[in-house]
Scaffold this motif. Structure first.
Motif, PDB file in Angstrom:
ATOM      1  N   ALA B  56       0.730  -1.207  -0.173  1.00  0.00           N
ATOM      2  CA  ALA B  56       0.060  -0.028   0.140  1.00  0.00           C
ATOM      3  C   ALA B  56       0.655   1.142   0.123  1.00  0.00           C
ATOM      4  O   ALA B  56       0.319   2.341  -0.492  1.00  0.00           O
ATOM      5  N   PHE B  61      -0.265   5.057  -0.813  1.00  0.00           N
ATOM      6  CA  PHE B  61      -1.208   5.510   0.293  1.00  0.00           C
ATOM      7  C   PHE B  61      -0.467   6.014   1.330  1.00  0.00           C
ATOM      8  O   PHE B  61       0.690   5.572   1.936  1.00  0.00           O
ATOM      9  N   LEU B  69      -7.989   1.360   5.330  1.00  0.00           N
ATOM     10  CA  LEU B  69      -8.005  -0.017   4.413  1.00  0.00           C
ATOM     11  C   LEU B  69      -8.010  -1.205   5.550  1.00  0.00           C
ATOM     12  O   LEU B  69      -8.774  -2.185   5.472  1.00  0.00           O
ATOM     13  N   LEU B  84     -17.514  -1.489   2.297  1.00  0.00           N
ATOM     14  CA  LEU B  84     -17.357  -1.405   1.005  1.00  0.00           C
ATOM     15  C   LEU B  84     -17.380   0.025   0.250  1.00  0.00           C
ATOM     16  O   LEU B  84     -16.471   0.263  -0.773  1.00  0.00           O
ATOM     17  N   LEU B  87     -13.505   0.606   0.657  1.00  0.00           N
ATOM     18  CA  LEU B  87     -12.782  -0.009  -0.461  1.00  0.00           C
ATOM     19  C   LEU B  87     -12.945   0.480  -1.938  1.00  0.00           C
ATOM     20  O   LEU B  87     -12.241   0.511  -2.619  1.00  0.00           O
ATOM     21  N   ASP B  88     -14.315   1.039  -2.127  1.00  0.00           N
ATOM     22  CA  ASP B  88     -14.578   1.585  -3.507  1.00  0.00           C
ATOM     23  C   ASP B  88     -13.723   2.816  -3.698  1.00  0.00           C
ATOM     24  O   ASP B  88     -13.204   2.916  -4.748  1.00  0.00           O
ATOM     25  N   LYS B  90     -10.841   3.552  -2.328  1.00  0.00           N
ATOM     26  CA  LYS B  90      -9.706   3.300  -2.671  1.00  0.00           C
ATOM     27  C   LYS B  90      -9.292   2.800  -4.072  1.00  0.00           C
ATOM     28  O   LYS B  90      -8.261   3.100  -4.579  1.00  0.00           O
ATOM     29  N   LEU B  91     -10.198   1.984  -4.628  1.00  0.00           N
ATOM     30  CA  LEU B  91     -10.095   1.403  -5.967  1.00  0.00           C
ATOM     31  C   LEU B  91     -10.318   2.704  -6.835  1.00  0.00           C
ATOM     32  O   LEU B  91      -9.329   2.697  -7.832  1.00  0.00           O
ATOM     33  N   LEU B  94      -6.949   4.287  -6.997  1.00  0.00           N
ATOM     34  CA  LEU B  94      -6.003   3.543  -7.837  1.00  0.00           C
ATOM     35  C   LEU B  94      -6.402   4.053  -9.126  1.00  0.00           C
ATOM     36  O   LEU B  94      -5.232   4.199  -9.844  1.00  0.00           O
ATOM     37  N   GLU B  95      -7.434   3.892  -9.691  1.00  0.00           N
ATOM     38  CA  GLU B  95      -7.779   4.252 -10.937  1.00  0.00           C
ATOM     39  C   GLU B  95      -7.335   5.611 -11.548  1.00  0.00           C
ATOM     40  O   GLU B  95      -6.876   5.493 -12.610  1.00  0.00           O
TER      41      GLU B  95
END
Lengths: 120, 120
Positions: B56, B61, B69, B84, B87-88, B90-91, B94-95
């Motif tokens: 991470a 991060f 996380l 959720l 986590l979304d 963080k996703l 990352l995107e």
DNA sequence: ATCAACCTTAGAGCATACTCTAAGGTTGTT
DNA sequence: AACAACCTTAGAGTATGCTCTAAGGTTGAT
């Protein structure tokens, strides 16, 4: 343009611009014709550099890595061969970052599935 | 296992492990059966966490993002829905990082072509 | 019993990248 | 001339993430 205008155009504070100047990332010049003050002037290229610096920072490059990139691009400090070596090194670093991010995405997606299916 | 073993297995210094412990990323426990010392013990899960922390960190991060996380994954601090959401988030981050890196790759590749063709 | 090699806490020190303050000078408008 | 809104340098302060030191206690082999 003077530092205040550069700041407004770039969205970077004058303090930070001065910090970048001290760090050697950008350079202002003095107008010989003006003797009553010692204000620094900046051109469009500096604005371009600041945009590049922001992007480079957001991908995790440090100030000294960005300094290298700038030298490979704007200066004649390096030979063609050396410039290419620096740029290739940075491309490799980015490739590595891509890998790490994809791996982290996978990990978090797995986490998510575990949460969705009440496995934790 | 004790901190020294954890350090060797994870490749992270005991100092840094202690720092992560203070930051709330990991947690050792004391064995009630042992009264002569106050050594902390760590389990395999902690090793797993340290590996996750390293990954991470390498994608950029911060400690507090990693703490989030970890809480979304290991604790019951949050509801399923909240987990959720974290986590979304963080996703998505990352995107965004992927996009920025691809853009930087493009920029450096352009630089490279300019150097190759003596345009600077 | 002594020694190396562990363990603990508390807190100091360091590198990076800002961020801000102070003290003083300039410019442009009224 | 006076005022706001600029400009300069030098240096102090802050947040993050370690990294190290000190001072003291424990463990295990000889």
């Amino acid at each position: 343009m003077l530092i205040n205008e550069l700041s407004k155009k770039s969205g970077i504070s004058t303090h930070t611009i001065r910090f970048y100047e001290k760090s050697g990332l950008i350079k202002g010049y003095r107008k010989e014709s003006v003797t009553s003050n010692n204000y620094y002037h900046f051109d469009e290229e500096t604005l371009e550099r600041l945009e590049m610096i922001s992007e480079a920072k957001s991908v995790g490059f440090t100030i000294s890595e960005i300094a290298q990139l700038i030298d490979a691009w704007y200066s004649n400090k390096f030979s063609k061969k050396q410039k290419l070596a620096i740029l290739d090194e940075k491309l490799l670093a980015l490739e590595q970052k891509l890998k790490e991010i994809r791996q982290m995405k996978k990990l978090i997606t797995e986490f998510k599935n575990d949460v969705l299916e009440d496995r934790c």
